[in-house]
Design a protein around this motif. Structure first.
Motif, PDB file in Angstrom:
ATOM      1  N   SER A  75      -4.693  -0.514   3.994  1.00 31.39           N
ATOM      2  CA  SER A  75      -3.746  -1.625   3.985  1.00 31.39           C
ATOM      3  C   SER A  75      -4.491  -2.900   4.316  1.00 31.39           C
ATOM      4  CB  SER A  75      -2.657  -1.414   5.041  1.00 31.39           C
ATOM      5  OG  SER A  75      -1.581  -0.689   4.515  1.00 31.39           O
ATOM      6  N   VAL A  76      -4.192  -3.955   3.552  1.00 33.85           N
ATOM      7  CA  VAL A  76      -4.823  -5.257   3.786  1.00 33.85           C
ATOM      8  C   VAL A  76      -3.737  -6.225   4.238  1.00 33.85           C
ATOM      9  CG1 VAL A  76      -6.227  -7.108   2.817  1.00 33.85           C
ATOM     10  CG2 VAL A  76      -6.533  -4.756   1.998  1.00 33.85           C
ATOM     11  N   HIS A  83      -7.787 -11.125   1.108  1.00 33.26           N
ATOM     12  CA  HIS A  83      -7.258  -9.955   0.400  1.00 33.26           C
ATOM     13  C   HIS A  83      -8.258  -9.450  -0.651  1.00 33.26           C
ATOM     14  CE1 HIS A  83      -2.714 -10.965   1.282  1.00 33.26           C
ATOM     15  NE2 HIS A  83      -3.449 -10.887   2.363  1.00 33.26           N
ATOM     16  N   ALA A  87      -9.931  -5.818  -0.499  1.00 34.12           N
ATOM     17  CA  ALA A  87      -9.335  -4.883  -1.461  1.00 34.12           C
ATOM     18  C   ALA A  87     -10.373  -4.392  -2.469  1.00 34.12           C
ATOM     19  CB  ALA A  87      -8.171  -5.554  -2.182  1.00 34.12           C
ATOM     20  N   VAL A  97      -5.230   0.956  -2.324  1.00 33.62           N
ATOM     21  CA  VAL A  97      -5.011  -0.250  -1.506  1.00 33.62           C
ATOM     22  C   VAL A  97      -3.557  -0.679  -1.560  1.00 33.62           C
ATOM     23  CG1 VAL A  97      -5.484  -2.745  -1.372  1.00 33.62           C
ATOM     24  CG2 VAL A  97      -7.380  -1.129  -1.645  1.00 33.62           C
ATOM     25  N   THR A  99      -1.786  -4.033  -0.367  1.00 30.27           N
ATOM     26  CA  THR A  99      -2.088  -5.348   0.196  1.00 30.27           C
ATOM     27  C   THR A  99      -0.817  -6.135   0.444  1.00 30.27           C
ATOM     28  OG1 THR A  99      -3.452  -7.330  -0.024  1.00 30.27           O
ATOM     29  CG2 THR A  99      -2.380  -6.573  -2.013  1.00 30.27           C
ATOM     30  N   GLU A 100      -0.896  -7.000   1.431  1.00 29.04           N
ATOM     31  CA  GLU A 100       0.236  -7.876   1.724  1.00 29.04           C
ATOM     32  C   GLU A 100       0.404  -8.913   0.613  1.00 29.04           C
ATOM     33  OE1 GLU A 100       2.844  -8.441   3.179  1.00 29.04           O
ATOM     34  OE2 GLU A 100       2.820  -6.678   4.424  1.00 29.04           O
TER      35      GLU A 100
END
Ligand SMILES: NC(=O)c1ccc[n+]([C@@H]2O[C@H](COP(=O)([O-])OP(=O)(O)OC[C@H]3O[C@@H](n4cnc5c(N)ncnc54)[C@H](O)[C@@H]3O)[C@@H](O)[C@H]2O)c1
Length: 143
Positions: A75-76, A83, A87, A97, A99-100
């Protein structure tokens, strides 16, 4: 139909503000998922989260987390400009991955992330939709 035995999923979380802690909590809430490693340069925050969630490995440098060969997903949840490098490194080393949002700081970075996912046959997901919510899933089934 024969049941498929699922392997436990081993997760890492990079960036431990509110978004990253939320990822961590929700991984822990899933059966068969464990958060193995966390990373954040804020040493105080890192130690606090490690202790609170009993995470085995904690790093000040995200590259050390990504270099682990025993993680399935990373998780990023860092500031947006990070990011892409995190990632891409995770995807290139075989991790999925999550990611936010937003996916990245600009379109070129976003494209590099998508290309890294495709080239390495990994899943890249952005926490930017509601499709996994219970209420949305229920509505979809009714529809
Ligand atoms: N899904 C949502 O509802 C939601 C809400 C808010 C923010 N976000 C997203 O979450 C991400 C993080 O948001 P934020 O920055 O406001 O959160 P934040 O400031 O609370 O947390 C960011 C964390 O990243 C850490 N960090 C900074 N540099 C780092 C590095 N080099 N390596 C590892 N960790 C590092 C910081 O120390 C901090 O703990 C952003 O992409 C933001 O857009 C999503």
């Amino acid at each position: 139909m024969e049941a498929i035995a699922l392997q436990p999923l081993r997760a890492g979380v990079v960036g431990l503000g509110w978004p990253g802690e939320t990822h961590l909590k929700h991984y822990n809430a899933q059966p068969g998922v464990s958060v193995v490693a966390i990373a954040d340069p804020n040493a105080e925050r890192l130690a606090k989260i490690q202790a609170a969630y009993d995470v085995p490995y904690a790093y000040g440098d995200w590259q050390e987390l990504v270099a682990r060969d025993d993680l399935d997903i990373v998780s990023v949840a860092t500031p947006n400009y990070l990011h892409m490098p995190i990632a891409v490194a995770a995807l290139q080393s075989g991790k999925h991955v999550l990611t936010e949002k937003p996916i990245a700081a600009n379109a070129a970075d976003a494209l590099a992330m998508v290309e890294a996912a495709e080239a390495n046959n990994r899943v890249l997901e952005v926490a930017f939709n509601h499709r996994h919510r219970g209420d949305v899933q229920t509505l979809k089934r009714i529809n």
